[in-house]
Write a protein that holds these residues in place. Structure first.
Motif, short mmCIF file in Angstrom:
data_model
loop_
_atom_site.label_atom_id
_atom_site.label_comp_id
_atom_site.label_asym_id
_atom_site.label_seq_id
_atom_site.Cartn_x
_atom_site.Cartn_y
_atom_site.Cartn_z
N LEU A 290 0.83 -1.20 0.00
CA LEU A 290 0.00 0.00 0.00
C LEU A 290 0.87 1.25 0.00
O LEU A 290 0.62 2.19 -0.76
CB LEU A 290 -0.94 0.00 1.21
N GLN A 291 1.91 1.27 0.83
CA GLN A 291 2.79 2.43 0.87
C GLN A 291 3.49 2.65 -0.47
O GLN A 291 3.67 3.79 -0.90
CB GLN A 291 3.82 2.27 2.00
N ASN A 292 3.83 1.57 -1.15
CA ASN A 292 4.43 1.69 -2.48
C ASN A 292 3.42 2.25 -3.49
O ASN A 292 3.78 3.06 -4.35
CB ASN A 292 4.99 0.35 -2.96
N ARG A 293 2.15 1.82 -3.39
CA ARG A 293 1.10 2.32 -4.29
C ARG A 293 0.88 3.83 -4.08
O ARG A 293 0.62 4.56 -5.03
CB ARG A 293 -0.23 1.60 -4.05
N ILE A 294 0.97 4.26 -2.85
CA ILE A 294 0.76 5.67 -2.52
C ILE A 294 1.79 6.56 -3.22
O ILE A 294 1.49 7.70 -3.58
CB ILE A 294 0.80 5.87 -0.99
N GLU A 295 2.97 6.03 -3.43
CA GLU A 295 4.05 6.82 -4.04
C GLU A 295 3.87 7.02 -5.55
O GLU A 295 4.55 7.85 -6.15
CB GLU A 295 5.40 6.15 -3.77
N ILE A 296 2.95 6.29 -6.17
CA ILE A 296 2.75 6.40 -7.62
C ILE A 296 1.90 7.63 -7.92
O ILE A 296 0.74 7.71 -7.51
CB ILE A 296 2.07 5.13 -8.18
N GLN A 297 2.48 8.57 -8.61
CA GLN A 297 1.75 9.77 -9.02
C GLN A 297 0.99 9.50 -10.30
O GLN A 297 1.40 8.66 -11.10
CB GLN A 297 2.72 10.94 -9.22
N TYR A 298 -0.11 10.20 -10.49
CA TYR A 298 -0.84 10.07 -11.75
C TYR A 298 0.05 10.61 -12.85
O TYR A 298 0.63 11.69 -12.74
CB TYR A 298 -2.17 10.83 -11.71
N ASP A 299 0.16 9.84 -13.94
CA ASP A 299 1.01 10.22 -15.08
C ASP A 299 0.14 10.23 -16.33
O ASP A 299 -0.26 9.17 -16.82
CB ASP A 299 2.16 9.23 -15.21
N SER A 300 -0.13 11.42 -16.85
CA SER A 300 -1.03 11.53 -17.99
C SER A 300 -0.46 10.90 -19.27
O SER A 300 -1.21 10.68 -20.21
CB SER A 300 -1.40 13.00 -18.25
N SER A 301 0.83 10.58 -19.27
CA SER A 301 1.42 9.92 -20.44
C SER A 301 1.42 8.40 -20.31
O SER A 301 1.74 7.69 -21.26
CB SER A 301 2.85 10.42 -20.68
N ASN A 302 1.02 7.89 -19.15
CA ASN A 302 0.98 6.45 -18.89
C ASN A 302 -0.34 5.88 -19.42
O ASN A 302 -1.42 6.29 -18.99
CB ASN A 302 1.12 6.19 -17.39
N ILE A 303 -0.24 4.93 -20.35
CA ILE A 303 -1.44 4.35 -20.97
C ILE A 303 -2.36 3.72 -19.93
O ILE A 303 -3.59 3.88 -20.00
CB ILE A 303 -1.05 3.31 -22.05
N GLU A 304 -1.81 3.00 -18.95
CA GLU A 304 -2.63 2.38 -17.90
C GLU A 304 -3.42 3.45 -17.14
O GLU A 304 -4.61 3.28 -16.87
CB GLU A 304 -1.76 1.59 -16.92
#
Length: 157
Positions: free
Chosen positions: A44-58
């Motif tokens: 969960l802590q690792n997921r929190i570190e992921i910023q939204y990236d508008s260039s990321n297809i997912e």
């Protein structure tokens, strides 16, 4: 009415929570975690570190999925569109509103839309109550709720 509930059994060792602080003290309670719970907390802590990236297809696909869950049958004209304001984003590009909550806030909104569609739609469309009292930017409020939970549960410690 749908009620969103969950278990607090995952709270454990090494996890402190500002929501269980004594009002007259800065001391926080700590809880013991099992190894499996520690692993879940780390993920969960690792997921929190992921910023939204508008260039990321997912990330783009998840944002489109949120639109489809929010407005079934209404075609989205683009990832940058005035349509997003209907959902409560601050502007025509929702990617700018994820700063505080990151990608996990989008995942949380999508989870809510898919698993509690009746409640999601009622809140999105502000169907119950006096609209003047209910008026708030729905999508941004969802991002802020994720951000506040992260802070209250001290998940970035």
């Amino acid at each position: 009415a749908e009620v969103v509930t969950g278990s607090t059994a995952w709270i454990g060792r090494g996890l402190s929570c500002v929501c269980v602080q004594s009002r007259d003290s800065d001391a926080r309670l700590s809880f013991d975690l099992t190894p499996v719970q520690e692993e879940c907390l780390l993920r969960l802590q690792n997921r929190i570190e992921i910023q939204y990236d508008s260039s990321n297809i997912e990330h783009q696909e998840e944002l489109k999925a949120l639109w489809c869950a929010s407005f079934p049958g209404t075609e989205l004209r683009g990832l940058i569109s005035e349509q997003w304001k209907e959902m409560g984003w601050q502007g025509k590009d929702p990617s700018t509103d994820f700063r505080g909550g990151g990608f996990i806030s989008l995942e949380n909104l999508l989870f809510f839309a898919r698993n509690y569609p009746k409640s999601f739609q009622e809140l999105l469309r502000k169907q119950n109550g006096d609209r003047a009292i209910w008026e708030y930017p729905f999508a941004v409020a969802g991002v802020n709720i994720t951000f506040m939970l992260i802070q209250m549960l001290d998940l970035q410690a």
